[in-house]
Design a protein around this motif. Structure first.
Motif, PDB file in Angstrom:
ATOM      1  N   ALA A   1     -10.334  -1.604   0.755  1.00  0.00           N
ATOM      2  CA  ALA A   1     -11.050  -2.233  -0.180  1.00  0.00           C
ATOM      3  C   ALA A   1     -12.213  -3.058   0.190  1.00  0.00           C
ATOM      4  O   ALA A   1     -13.229  -3.716  -0.525  1.00  0.00           O
ATOM      5  CB  ALA A   1     -10.149  -3.178  -0.951  1.00  0.00           C
TER       6      ALA A   1
ATOM      7  N   CYS B   1       0.610  -1.220   0.079  1.00  0.00           N
ATOM      8  CA  CYS B   1      -0.074   0.101  -0.102  1.00  0.00           C
ATOM      9  C   CYS B   1       0.806   1.455   0.047  1.00  0.00           C
ATOM     10  O   CYS B   1       1.582   1.518   0.947  1.00  0.00           O
ATOM     11  CB  CYS B   1      -0.898   0.016   1.291  1.00  0.00           C
ATOM     12  SG  CYS B   1      -1.898  -1.504   1.285  1.00  0.00           S
TER      13      CYS B   1
ATOM     14  N   VAL C   1      -6.687  -7.232  -4.412  1.00  0.00           N
ATOM     15  CA  VAL C   1      -5.309  -6.751  -4.443  1.00  0.00           C
ATOM     16  C   VAL C   1      -4.443  -7.652  -3.292  1.00  0.00           C
ATOM     17  O   VAL C   1      -4.891  -7.776  -2.266  1.00  0.00           O
ATOM     18  CB  VAL C   1      -5.256  -5.190  -3.718  1.00  0.00           C
ATOM     19  CG1 VAL C   1      -3.974  -4.675  -3.336  1.00  0.00           C
ATOM     20  CG2 VAL C   1      -6.067  -4.519  -4.661  1.00  0.00           C
TER      21      VAL C   1
ATOM     22  N   ALA D   1      -5.301  -2.377   3.528  1.00  0.00           N
ATOM     23  CA  ALA D   1      -5.908  -2.844   2.215  1.00  0.00           C
ATOM     24  C   ALA D   1      -7.529  -2.985   2.354  1.00  0.00           C
ATOM     25  O   ALA D   1      -8.330  -2.650   1.767  1.00  0.00           O
ATOM     26  CB  ALA D   1      -5.261  -3.904   1.506  1.00  0.00           C
TER      27      ALA D   1
ATOM     28  N   ILE E   1      -6.815   0.800  -5.402  1.00  0.00           N
ATOM     29  CA  ILE E   1      -7.234  -0.428  -4.457  1.00  0.00           C
ATOM     30  C   ILE E   1      -8.758  -0.213  -4.593  1.00  0.00           C
ATOM     31  O   ILE E   1      -9.302  -1.295  -4.864  1.00  0.00           O
ATOM     32  CB  ILE E   1      -6.806  -0.032  -3.073  1.00  0.00           C
ATOM     33  CG1 ILE E   1      -5.074  -0.500  -3.068  1.00  0.00           C
ATOM     34  CG2 ILE E   1      -7.422  -1.347  -2.190  1.00  0.00           C
ATOM     35  CD1 ILE E   1      -4.624  -0.056  -1.509  1.00  0.00           C
TER      36      ILE E   1
END
Length: 356
Positions: free
Chosen positions: A295, A196, A221, A291, A211
């Motif tokens: 996401a 990231c 991802v 993440a 993302i």
């Protein structure tokens, strides 16, 4: 729980005379280590260096594929190929590890859809569009922005890969290339190995914007474990050590992998690199947590880049150490179902969605 590593560079190491059926010293991946680490499946990337183009790139990818074929056949008591999510689960139920093929760098197919179809027929299930330089498909994140995103052929390739039900991998792609793919692709895409950018500024890392874009399209991802992607501070440590100036030792080993003197020199350099102060398992989970926050839990996985990196995090020196990830995630409050999704379930879902 199915554990799947979305990216490792095992074929390159196989070409250097490593027998993956043995528990090799100084190896980040081999079949016994996968078994000990509870890793059920791994994408073995046919990595083509950016310096190769045209027929040279194609023949090199085929040479790697033939070596993987040879080793899977030689160790068919413990490993089998997988072509889809259901075959990964079937292999696991039969007590076998799964090898799935990817291509890293679309230079391997040139501008030939016939080659794309041939690699698919032989088991390749994703292509990483670029590597460290721009190519005929589009721009790399470390390239010269030749096309401003995808090339005209790259746009055609996205449509053809969607038709062939082959996954598109955006690792190594520039931001503009990623945006173009997200606009054009009718199938979920993957970013198989990176970290990231919000936590570490390396050019290879991915922005929160992208993302979200990958997640919005149903994709995934996957977080890498490479220390330079994990932590800007380690880049400074590596620079100060001057060990990167010794990387010619690896080049010499690659040229003569049967020379015991060169093998020892490369192993000694790896030991030096792994003696540096390095980020640990907790830093990998920092990136996983970030993440997930951007996401959603359904769109995050693991893609280590083992066998393609010269140094690993403390506590994740090879693939047998994978359980340390799940332990740290449990400590932070991830539940069993959430860990199962990130460990492999999410990637299997993206594989299934690409076959629809």
């Amino acid at each position: 729980m199915v554990v799947l590593d979305a990216h490792c560079d095992a074929p390159s190491q196989m070409l250097r005379l490593r027998d993956y059926g043995l528990d090799n010293s100084h190896a980040q991946v081999d079949f016994p280590k996968m078994r000990r680490g509870g890793v059920d499946a791994s994408f073995f990337a046919l990595y083509v260096p950016a310096s190769m183009q045209g027929e040279q790139a194609t023949q090199y990818a085929l040479r790697l594929l033939e070596e993987v074929d040879r080793q899977v056949a030689a160790h068919n008591d413990m490993v089998s190929y997988a072509r889809c999510a259901s075959s990964v689960r079937r292999n696991k139920s039969n007590g076998k590890l799964s090898v799935i093929l990817g291509i890293e760098n679309a230079s391997a197919i040139g501008e030939s859809f016939e080659l794309l179809r041939e690699f698919y027929r032989r088991g390749v299930r994703y292509i990483t569009l670029t590597h460290s330089a721009d190519n005929q498909v589009g721009d790399s994140c470390t390239g010269n922005h030749t096309w401003g995103g995808l090339s005209p052929f790259g746009k055609e390739l996205v449509a053809e890969m969607n038709r062939r039900r082959m996954m598109i991998d955006l690792a190594h792609s520039s931001d503009d290339t990623m945006r173009d793919v997200l606009t054009l692709s009718s199938k979920p895409v993957a970013y198989t190995h990176g970290c990231c950018r919000a936590l570490a500024s390396h050019k290879r890392n991915i922005s929160d914007e992208l993302i979200r874009g990958i997640a919005d399209g149903g994709g995934i991802v996957c977080m890498s474990i490479y220390p330079c992607f994990l932590d800007d501070g380690f880049v400074s440590v590596l620079d100060a050590s001057a060990l990167e100036e010794k990387m010619w030792i690896e080049d010499e080993f690659i040229k003569s992998p049967s020379d015991p003197v060169k093998v020892k020199a490369w192993n000694d350099l790896q030991d030096e690199l792994n003696s540096l102060p390095r980020p640990g398992v907790s830093r990998v989970v920092d990136h996983i947590e970030h993440a997930v926050g951007v996401a959603g839990i359904e769109h995050v996985g693991i893609g280590t880049d083992y066998d393609g990196i010269e140094v690993c995090p403390c506590g994740l020196e090879d693939i047998s150490k994978f359980p340390a990830l799940w332990e740290e995630m449990r400590r932070r409050g991830f539940g069993r179902k959430e860990i199962s999704m990130i460990a492999g379930g999410n990637f299997l879902r993206v594989m299934r969605d690409n076959r629809r």
